[in-house]
Motif scaffolding. Sequence first.
Motif, PDB file in Angstrom:
ATOM      1  N   ASN A 212       0.801  -1.226   0.000  1.00 12.92           N
ATOM      2  CA  ASN A 212       0.000   0.000   0.000  1.00 12.92           C
ATOM      3  C   ASN A 212       0.835   1.279   0.000  1.00 12.92           C
ATOM      4  O   ASN A 212       0.650   2.134  -0.869  1.00 12.92           O
ATOM      5  N   PRO A 213       1.768   1.454   0.944  1.00 12.52           N
ATOM      6  CA  PRO A 213       2.529   2.710   0.912  1.00 12.52           C
ATOM      7  C   PRO A 213       3.442   2.825  -0.305  1.00 12.52           C
ATOM      8  O   PRO A 213       3.626   3.928  -0.832  1.00 12.52           O
ATOM      9  N   ILE A 214       4.010   1.706  -0.765  1.00 14.06           N
ATOM     10  CA  ILE A 214       4.863   1.776  -1.952  1.00 14.06           C
ATOM     11  C   ILE A 214       4.044   2.224  -3.161  1.00 14.06           C
ATOM     12  O   ILE A 214       4.490   3.033  -3.981  1.00 14.06           O
ATOM     13  N   SER A 215       2.818   1.726  -3.269  1.00 15.96           N
ATOM     14  CA  SER A 215       1.970   2.127  -4.394  1.00 15.96           C
ATOM     15  C   SER A 215       1.592   3.597  -4.293  1.00 15.96           C
ATOM     16  O   SER A 215       1.532   4.307  -5.306  1.00 15.96           O
ATOM     17  N   ALA A 216       1.339   4.082  -3.076  1.00 15.67           N
ATOM     18  CA  ALA A 216       0.995   5.497  -2.907  1.00 15.67           C
ATOM     19  C   ALA A 216       2.173   6.402  -3.257  1.00 15.67           C
ATOM     20  O   ALA A 216       1.996   7.496  -3.795  1.00 15.67           O
ATOM     21  N   LEU A 217       3.381   5.935  -2.966  1.00  8.35           N
ATOM     22  CA  LEU A 217       4.573   6.737  -3.249  1.00  8.35           C
ATOM     23  C   LEU A 217       4.964   6.712  -4.720  1.00  8.35           C
ATOM     24  O   LEU A 217       5.541   7.676  -5.236  1.00  8.35           O
ATOM     25  N   THR A 218       4.655   5.608  -5.406  1.00  9.40           N
ATOM     26  CA  THR A 218       5.109   5.467  -6.793  1.00  9.40           C
ATOM     27  C   THR A 218       4.002   5.563  -7.826  1.00  9.40           C
ATOM     28  O   THR A 218       4.274   5.789  -9.005  1.00  9.40           O
ATOM     29  N   GLY A 219       2.756   5.348  -7.398  1.00  9.48           N
ATOM     30  CA  GLY A 219       1.653   5.296  -8.346  1.00  9.48           C
ATOM     31  C   GLY A 219       1.543   3.982  -9.080  1.00  9.48           C
ATOM     32  O   GLY A 219       0.735   3.831 -10.003  1.00  9.48           O
ATOM     33  N   ALA A 233      12.381  -5.298  -3.681  1.00  9.19           N
ATOM     34  CA  ALA A 233      13.361  -5.379  -2.598  1.00  9.19           C
ATOM     35  C   ALA A 233      12.922  -4.562  -1.385  1.00  9.19           C
ATOM     36  O   ALA A 233      13.119  -4.981  -0.237  1.00  9.19           O
ATOM     37  N   VAL A 234      12.323  -3.398  -1.627  1.00  8.43           N
ATOM     38  CA  VAL A 234      11.819  -2.585  -0.515  1.00  8.43           C
ATOM     39  C   VAL A 234      10.694  -3.315   0.204  1.00  8.43           C
ATOM     40  O   VAL A 234      10.659  -3.388   1.443  1.00  8.43           O
ATOM     41  N   ALA A 235       9.756  -3.875  -0.567  1.00  7.57           N
ATOM     42  CA  ALA A 235       8.650  -4.624   0.031  1.00  7.57           C
ATOM     43  C   ALA A 235       9.173  -5.803   0.854  1.00  7.57           C
ATOM     44  O   ALA A 235       8.710  -6.056   1.977  1.00  7.57           O
ATOM     45  N   ARG A 236      10.152  -6.519   0.288  1.00  7.91           N
ATOM     46  CA  ARG A 236      10.718  -7.670   0.996  1.00  7.91           C
ATOM     47  C   ARG A 236      11.342  -7.233   2.325  1.00  7.91           C
ATOM     48  O   ARG A 236      11.139  -7.884   3.359  1.00  7.91           O
ATOM     49  N   ALA A 237      12.102  -6.154   2.304  1.00  5.03           N
ATOM     50  CA  ALA A 237      12.758  -5.681   3.531  1.00  5.03           C
ATOM     51  C   ALA A 237      11.724  -5.303   4.588  1.00  5.03           C
ATOM     52  O   ALA A 237      11.874  -5.637   5.780  1.00  5.03           O
ATOM     53  N   THR A 272      -3.901  -0.305  -5.211  1.00  2.32           N
ATOM     54  CA  THR A 272      -4.184  -0.586  -3.806  1.00  2.32           C
ATOM     55  C   THR A 272      -5.164   0.443  -3.244  1.00  2.32           C
ATOM     56  O   THR A 272      -5.351   1.523  -3.791  1.00  2.32           O
ATOM     57  N   SER A 273      -5.767   0.080  -2.113  1.00  4.51           N
ATOM     58  CA  SER A 273      -6.733   0.981  -1.485  1.00  4.51           C
ATOM     59  C   SER A 273      -6.093   2.304  -1.083  1.00  4.51           C
ATOM     60  O   SER A 273      -6.715   3.367  -1.169  1.00  4.51           O
ATOM     61  N   MET A 274      -4.820   2.255  -0.669  1.00  5.66           N
ATOM     62  CA  MET A 274      -4.137   3.480  -0.272  1.00  5.66           C
ATOM     63  C   MET A 274      -3.916   4.390  -1.475  1.00  5.66           C
ATOM     64  O   MET A 274      -4.089   5.612  -1.389  1.00  5.66           O
ATOM     65  N   LEU A 275      -3.555   3.824  -2.609  1.00  8.54           N
ATOM     66  CA  LEU A 275      -3.388   4.618  -3.824  1.00  8.54           C
ATOM     67  C   LEU A 275      -4.726   5.194  -4.270  1.00  8.54           C
ATOM     68  O   LEU A 275      -4.806   6.369  -4.655  1.00  8.54           O
ATOM     69  N   ASP A 308      10.300   2.347   8.923  1.00  3.32           N
ATOM     70  CA  ASP A 308      10.336   3.729   9.407  1.00  3.32           C
ATOM     71  C   ASP A 308      10.560   4.709   8.256  1.00  3.32           C
ATOM     72  O   ASP A 308       9.941   5.786   8.220  1.00  3.32           O
ATOM     73  N   MET A 309      11.434   4.349   7.331  1.00  2.00           N
ATOM     74  CA  MET A 309      11.719   5.239   6.200  1.00  2.00           C
ATOM     75  C   MET A 309      10.495   5.392   5.302  1.00  2.00           C
ATOM     76  O   MET A 309      10.105   6.510   4.934  1.00  2.00           O
ATOM     77  N   VAL A 310       9.873   4.276   4.954  1.00  2.00           N
ATOM     78  CA  VAL A 310       8.682   4.339   4.092  1.00  2.00           C
ATOM     79  C   VAL A 310       7.541   5.048   4.812  1.00  2.00           C
ATOM     80  O   VAL A 310       6.784   5.820   4.200  1.00  2.00           O
ATOM     81  N   LEU A 311       7.413   4.820   6.121  1.00  2.21           N
ATOM     82  CA  LEU A 311       6.377   5.485   6.902  1.00  2.21           C
ATOM     83  C   LEU A 311       6.554   7.001   6.868  1.00  2.21           C
ATOM     84  O   LEU A 311       5.586   7.751   6.675  1.00  2.21           O
TER      85      LEU A 311
END
Length: 324
Positions: A212-219, A233-237, A272-275, A308-311
Amino acid sequence: MRICIFGAGAIGGYMGAKLAAAGADVSLVARGPHLAAIQARGITLIEDGGTRTVPVRAASDPAALGPQDYVIVTLKAHSVPAVVPQLSRLLGPEGTLVSGVNGLPWWYFHRHGGPLEGRRLESVDPGGVQWDGLGPGRVLGSVVYPAAEVVEPGTIRHLEGNRFSLGEPSGEKSDRALRLSEALTAAGLKAPVRPRLRDEIWVKLWGNLSFNPISALTGATLDRLCTDPGTRAVARAMMLEAQAIAERLGIKFPIDVERRIDGGAAVGAHRTSMLQDLEAGRPMEIEALVGSVAELGRIVDLPTPTIDMVLALVRLRAKVGHLT
């Protein structure tokens, strides 16, 4: 048995239509044009290539509906604290609050056992409004799996899935859980009563926390963010950080991270719902999906650097708004 669905949008409307069609004593709390359409002609469900409209009682003021045996909350997590007084008035003397809200639930540590028993989560229940105003003892947990959409006021299109897992915070198979399961099953829904509902909460949260947050940040849609090497890789971490927290709390994951991400990719070009919320100018479920896991990391003393970074980034994105 009187059942009220509080927040009859896509998912709540889908459940309400199924229950009403099966003859259940169900009512809906809705608002705006959606409410007006339901009151005028009933709720319309488009499902499996067919369309059916069923009458159902609906109101914007819960006081008009009277005390209920079950109040099923299908709102976004951040919307719930403001309606606690209304929810409290809807619940009958022995009424059960069914929490069908995404993310880590505010009642998570009720009947959890161990040193964190009764611990409150500020990220999802600021000031303990829900804990104090509703009481965790009234809660029956639920993990919501169906996908649906409101195509026009009063009309719901069911996309996929029909399972609403239920579970007591204690893990027992209570009479109230079994009664609701029977009612949902009679309406053509799957409603297993799980002894370890928190495991299911985490498996669903695992994807929501990261996708959800990755999709909101990237579209990006799910298929792209799950297959692009960088965002995967970000999602995995993020998911590995969350898994370490959950396992410290006794959670058992039935699949590994790679399979969970592959499952997201298989959904296809889904926003995603967040996007969707970001693009529509609506508040995003940031704290329930991401902030809560960061808070848990601090509670169990495990680092969450990627989370924390993505948040931080998605919180700022919420303040800035959608960039066109």
